[in-house]
Write a protein that holds these residues in place. Structure first.
Motif, PDB file in Angstrom:
ATOM      1  N   GLU A  53     -16.228 -58.597 -50.789  1.00  0.00           N
ATOM      2  CA  GLU A  53     -16.106 -57.155 -50.960  1.00  0.00           C
ATOM      3  C   GLU A  53     -14.897 -56.603 -50.197  1.00  0.00           C
ATOM      4  O   GLU A  53     -14.119 -55.808 -50.737  1.00  0.00           O
ATOM      5  N   ASP A  79     -21.726 -59.184 -64.698  1.00  0.00           N
ATOM      6  CA  ASP A  79     -22.119 -57.871 -65.201  1.00  0.00           C
ATOM      7  C   ASP A  79     -20.887 -57.172 -65.776  1.00  0.00           C
ATOM      8  O   ASP A  79     -19.892 -56.970 -65.076  1.00  0.00           O
ATOM      9  N   ASP A  81     -20.125 -54.030 -66.756  1.00  0.00           N
ATOM     10  CA  ASP A  81     -19.685 -52.759 -66.166  1.00  0.00           C
ATOM     11  C   ASP A  81     -19.024 -52.968 -64.809  1.00  0.00           C
ATOM     12  O   ASP A  81     -17.994 -52.345 -64.504  1.00  0.00           O
ATOM     13  N   GLU A  82     -19.588 -53.845 -64.005  1.00  0.00           N
ATOM     14  CA  GLU A  82     -19.009 -54.146 -62.690  1.00  0.00           C
ATOM     15  C   GLU A  82     -17.665 -54.851 -62.848  1.00  0.00           C
ATOM     16  O   GLU A  82     -16.695 -54.533 -62.154  1.00  0.00           O
ATOM     17  N   CYS A  83     -17.603 -55.793 -63.782  1.00  0.00           N
ATOM     18  CA  CYS A  83     -16.378 -56.553 -64.007  1.00  0.00           C
ATOM     19  C   CYS A  83     -15.237 -55.648 -64.458  1.00  0.00           C
ATOM     20  O   CYS A  83     -14.132 -55.693 -63.909  1.00  0.00           O
ATOM     21  N   LYS A  85     -14.929 -52.473 -64.132  1.00  0.00           N
ATOM     22  CA  LYS A  85     -14.596 -51.538 -63.057  1.00  0.00           C
ATOM     23  C   LYS A  85     -13.609 -52.186 -62.086  1.00  0.00           C
ATOM     24  O   LYS A  85     -12.616 -51.567 -61.674  1.00  0.00           O
ATOM     25  N   ARG A  86     -13.880 -53.437 -61.730  1.00  0.00           N
ATOM     26  CA  ARG A  86     -13.004 -54.164 -60.814  1.00  0.00           C
ATOM     27  C   ARG A  86     -11.633 -54.437 -61.454  1.00  0.00           C
ATOM     28  O   ARG A  86     -10.599 -54.398 -60.785  1.00  0.00           O
TER      29      ARG A  86
END
Length: 223
Positions: A53, A79, A81-83, A85-86
């Motif tokens: 993180e 995931d 959405d997480e991917c 976003k990153r």
């Protein structure tokens, strides 16, 4: 142990010199000299660690390989959405073609409907390597069953004089000629592409083992 320290353990001075020649648009002092398999191993270690993180938030990175490891870590996120976003957080910091080109999140393949708006946005970006990444995702993910002819127009209408952007457009159309010849060849026949991109597309298609000899002979007439 930091990502930088993990990368130093895998340093190869001869490879560093090779990489510096391969990526002339970045400062060679920012290149450590680590081969891709070793960087992927570092990414896997960091992905499972408690430093992931803080590393992903520590932007911009100083070293070329840190950027590659960053994208390799993102590609491991399952995931969607997480991917994505990153990915969006990181794209503005991408400063060369290998970082743009080497990472392909696996979760994208199962989420084409959700991914498409992002791909279109990335292609529309004024940032060269964001646009390049978007075109590569369109090439990787949408020349199969989810192909639509409008995607060809999306890439053909992308303007810009940057070498790495134009090369990506040519790569896209050469791949489209291999996978979607009938829909793509009018862009060559009608000279719809920038002259440099047009010639480079034909060159790449002629060099490709995925384009038939018959098609290669025809494409050569438009050089």
């Amino acid at each position: 142990m930091t990502v930088y320290e993990l990368l130093l353990e895998a340093k190869d001075e001869n490879y560093r010199e090779f990489q510096a020649k391969l990526v002339p648009n970045i400062d060679s002092e920012t290149i450590i000299g680590v081969r891709t398999p070793q960087m992927r191993e570092v990414a896997k270690k960091v992905f499972k660690s408690d430093i992931m993180e803080s590393f992903l938030k520590d932007l911009p990175h100083k070293y070329y390989e840190e950027n590659l490891v960053h994208f390799f870590i993102i590609a491991l996120i399952k995931d969607f959405d997480e991917c994505v976003k990153r990915v969006e957080e990181f794209l503005p910091y991408v400063d060369c073609w290998p970082v743009s080109d080497q990472s392909s999140p696996k979760v994208f393949k199962k989420n084409h409907d959700k991914l498409l708006p992002y791909v279109k946005k990335w292609i529309g970006s004024a940032h060269v390597y964001t646009a390049r990444f978007g075109i590569r995702m369109l090439m990787n993910e949408y020349l199969g069953d989810d192909f639509k002819e409008e995607y060809l127009e999306l890439v053909a209408s992308k303007s810009g004089e940057d070498y790495y952007l134009k090369m990506m457009i040519a790569w896209y159309f050469a791949t489209a000629l291999a996978k979607r010849y009938e829909e793509t060849v009018p862009y060559i026949e009608n000279h719809r592409l920038d002259e440099w991109v047009h010639k480079k597309t034909i060159q790449k298609a002629v060099e490709s083992y995925r384009v038939s000899d018959e098609h290669k002979i025809y494409l050569k007439t438009f050089r």
